[in-house]
Write an enzyme that holds these catalytic residues in place. Structure first.
Site, PDB file in Angstrom:
ATOM      1  N   GLY A 191      -9.422  -7.712   0.105  1.00  0.00           N
ATOM      2  CA  GLY A 191      -8.172  -7.941   0.821  1.00  0.00           C
ATOM      3  C   GLY A 191      -7.779  -9.403   0.870  1.00  0.00           C
ATOM      4  O   GLY A 191      -6.630  -9.766   0.598  1.00  0.00           O
ATOM      5  N   LYS A 219     -19.839 -15.098   3.783  1.00  0.00           N
ATOM      6  CA  LYS A 219     -21.295 -15.013   3.885  1.00  0.00           C
ATOM      7  C   LYS A 219     -21.967 -14.386   2.674  1.00  0.00           C
ATOM      8  O   LYS A 219     -21.410 -13.500   2.036  1.00  0.00           O
ATOM      9  CB  LYS A 219     -21.650 -14.169   5.108  1.00  0.00           C
ATOM     10  CG  LYS A 219     -21.320 -14.861   6.405  1.00  0.00           C
ATOM     11  CD  LYS A 219     -21.755 -13.989   7.547  1.00  0.00           C
ATOM     12  CE  LYS A 219     -21.549 -14.697   8.867  1.00  0.00           C
ATOM     13  NZ  LYS A 219     -21.805 -13.801   9.976  1.00  0.00           N
ATOM     14  N   GLY A 260     -13.752  -3.442   0.579  1.00  0.00           N
ATOM     15  CA  GLY A 260     -15.089  -2.865   0.742  1.00  0.00           C
ATOM     16  C   GLY A 260     -15.406  -1.896  -0.385  1.00  0.00           C
ATOM     17  O   GLY A 260     -16.515  -1.897  -0.936  1.00  0.00           O
ATOM     18  N   ARG A 309       0.832  -1.216   0.000  1.00  0.00           N
ATOM     19  CA  ARG A 309       0.000   0.000   0.000  1.00  0.00           C
ATOM     20  C   ARG A 309       0.861   1.258   0.000  1.00  0.00           C
ATOM     21  O   ARG A 309       0.483   2.267  -0.596  1.00  0.00           O
ATOM     22  CB  ARG A 309      -0.920   0.001   1.208  1.00  0.00           C
ATOM     23  CG  ARG A 309      -2.070  -0.958   0.999  1.00  0.00           C
ATOM     24  CD  ARG A 309      -3.098  -0.818   2.076  1.00  0.00           C
ATOM     25  NE  ARG A 309      -4.301  -1.507   1.686  1.00  0.00           N
ATOM     26  CZ  ARG A 309      -5.244  -1.894   2.520  1.00  0.00           C
ATOM     27  NH1 ARG A 309      -5.131  -1.641   3.796  1.00  0.00           N
ATOM     28  NH2 ARG A 309      -6.297  -2.522   2.083  1.00  0.00           N
TER      29      ARG A 309
HETATM   30  P1  AMP Z   1     -15.154 -12.371   3.164  1.00  0.00           P
HETATM   31  O1  AMP Z   1     -14.545 -11.426   4.143  1.00  0.00           O
HETATM   32  O2  AMP Z   1     -16.645 -12.444   3.224  1.00  0.00           O
HETATM   33  O3  AMP Z   1     -14.610 -12.232   1.765  1.00  0.00           O
HETATM   34  O4  AMP Z   1     -14.721 -13.816   3.649  1.00  0.00           O
HETATM   35  C1  AMP Z   1     -13.413 -14.261   3.702  1.00  0.00           C
HETATM   36  C2  AMP Z   1     -13.363 -15.363   4.681  1.00  0.00           C
HETATM   37  O5  AMP Z   1     -14.242 -16.395   4.303  1.00  0.00           O
HETATM   38  C3  AMP Z   1     -12.009 -16.009   4.837  1.00  0.00           C
HETATM   39  O6  AMP Z   1     -11.471 -15.644   6.072  1.00  0.00           O
HETATM   40  C4  AMP Z   1     -12.296 -17.491   4.771  1.00  0.00           C
HETATM   41  O7  AMP Z   1     -11.683 -18.221   5.798  1.00  0.00           O
HETATM   42  C5  AMP Z   1     -13.803 -17.557   4.943  1.00  0.00           C
HETATM   43  N1  AMP Z   1     -14.402 -18.753   4.329  1.00  0.00           N
HETATM   44  C6  AMP Z   1     -14.271 -19.172   3.074  1.00  0.00           C
HETATM   45  N2  AMP Z   1     -14.904 -20.343   2.890  1.00  0.00           N
HETATM   46  C7  AMP Z   1     -15.465 -20.677   4.063  1.00  0.00           C
HETATM   47  C8  AMP Z   1     -16.240 -21.782   4.497  1.00  0.00           C
HETATM   48  N3  AMP Z   1     -16.561 -22.785   3.674  1.00  0.00           N
HETATM   49  N4  AMP Z   1     -16.654 -21.807   5.783  1.00  0.00           N
HETATM   50  C9  AMP Z   1     -16.320 -20.793   6.616  1.00  0.00           C
HETATM   51  N5  AMP Z   1     -15.576 -19.713   6.267  1.00  0.00           N
HETATM   52  C10 AMP Z   1     -15.156 -19.657   4.987  1.00  0.00           C
END
Ligand code: AMP
Length: 399
Positions: free
Chosen positions: A354, A201, A377, A37
């Site tokens: 990220g 999620k 974000g 960065r």
């Molecule tokens: P996000 O911040 O929503 O992009 O999510 C990223 C996070 O999703 C990472 O820290 C991953 O460890 C988590 N992740 C990816 N696949 C899974 C899964 N099947 N179950 C739980 N967490 C997950």
């Protein structure tokens, strides 16, 4: 949308305030572990130095709980800037006290002052007009080069811009590049356009999903969010991450894709484990056979193969979110395979977020991607079709 850009305004010999994103990762000894960065901001800073500007740099860093917590000081950033730019970087103890403003006003051409962590002052996050006015009083020109925070209406991003007219404020080179890439990819992508969406999620990416479906030719859904979709299709997903309340939304997204002829891909197999633990016993199963009480923590090899095949004819790929819990080696294989497939395609590849940016660095595919966004974000909000407050302040013509 036409953005006022740094190269189009007259900055020669002026005092320039540059909002940067120096929110870099540090270890427990305050060593910077990844200075990307900081390096990304150098083009804009050097351009201002070469134009005999006196330069005030400002950034937030982390989330300090108390004022002037030394763990959140930007001193290590000043040292790294000194190493990279090979010139003295002045620092002031306070952000907007009289003595800091004096130092800013007395800078000679080419000199650089780095302000302390903007988040030491509550006025930053609250977009306090008085704080913004004091920041603005330090300079003749305002440059925003902090894409990662441009989706936040904070004082140094949004409030400050009100104090400068259209010829005295602009997007720095990094911000302009980020906005151009996303604008291009969302509005005029070369087809087939494939989007890969992963991460934990559905809730965090729901609006992005709704906005992407009508734009893409194919959408690939992996990561934790895939289980809400699989459950919506009637699969028994054990203890996998499911947002029950979003099952109707998942159905709507799948129906919308079907109606528009967009091909939607979900995992066909997963790596399931007994617990969310790097040491947990894991096995590879089809999505039809996830054992009760087990959870899917990565896509399986058949899904990685399926997704790679779906990517083969892509001319544009937009990827946001890992395919599994890539932080644990055992559950990183799916993301790694997808990373290699994206990297070896002939498409324009844009990686946002990220986690995904981190991931492609670890897989060694970083140099093979066309563009890696510095803001998670902010890039999601652009995909959602929003105009970022920090960008709106610099727009000269709307579409
Ligand atoms: P996000 O911040 O929503 O992009 O999510 C990223 C996070 O999703 C990472 O820290 C991953 O460890 C988590 N992740 C990816 N696949 C899974 C899964 N099947 N179950 C739980 N967490 C997950």
């Amino acid at each position: 949308m036409k953005l006022q850009e740094l190269k189009n305004i007259d900055i020669a010999g002026k005092r320039v305030f540059i909002r940067c994103d120096f929110n870099v990762p540090m270890d427990e000894y305050n060593n910077i572990t990844d200075d990307r960065r900081i390096r990304s901001a150098l083009n804009t800073i050097r351009y201002c130095v070469d134009n005999d500007c006196s330069i005030i740099l400002a950034s937030h860093f982390g989330r300090p709980k108390k004022k002037f917590d030394p763990d959140f000081s930007l001193k290590p950033v000043a040292k790294r800037l000194h190493t990279l730019l090979k010139q003295e970087i002045k620092m002031a103890e306070h952000i907007v006290r009289e003595e800091t403003i004096e130092i800013a006003k007395n800078l000679k051409p080419g000199e650089i002052l780095l302000l302390e962590n903007l988040r030491y002052n509550d006025g930053e996050k609250n977009n306090d007009p008085e704080f913004a006015a004091k920041l603005a009083s330090m300079a003749d020109v305002f440059v925003n080069d902090a894409f990662g925070v441009s989706h936040r209406a904070h004082a140094s991003v949004e409030g400050i811009a009100k104090h400068f007219d259209v010829n005295s404020k602009a997007a720095g080179f990094l911000l302009a590049k980020e906005i151009k890439f996303f604008h291009h990819i969302v509005h005029e992508p070369k087809r087939p356009f494939v989007s890969i969406v992963g991460g934990s999620k559905v809730s965090g990416k729901l609006e992005a999903l709704y906005n992407l479906v009508p734009k893409v030719d194919k959408i690939i859904i992996g990561g934790g969010m895939a289980f809400t979709f699989l459950k919506a299709l009637g699969h028994e997903v054990g203890n996998s991450l499911v947002e029950e309340d979003l099952i109707p939304e998942a159905i709507r997204i799948m129906d919308e894709a079907k109606k528009l002829g967009v091909k939607l891909y979900l995992p066909v197999d997963v790596v399931a484990a007994e617990a969310f633990d790097a040491e947990a016993i894991a096995k590879h199963v089809t999505v039809q056979e996830i054992p009760k009480n087990w959870m899917g923590l990565d896509i399986g090899p058949a899904s990685a193969q399926l997704f790679s095949l779906a990517l083969r004819d892509a001319n544009t790929i937009l990827w946001n979110g890992p395919m599994g819990v890539y932080e644990m080696d055992k559950f990183a294989k799916g993301s790694t395979k997808v990373s290699h497939a994206v990297a070896s395609s002939f498409a324009t590849t844009v990686v946002g977020g990220g986690d995904t940016a981190d991931l492609v660095r670890v897989t060694g595919d970083e140099d093979e991607m066309t563009f890696i966004s510095t803001g998670g974000g902010a890039s999601l909000e652009l995909i959602e079709g929003k105009i970022l407050p920090g960008v709106k302040a610099l727009v000269i013509e709307e579409d």
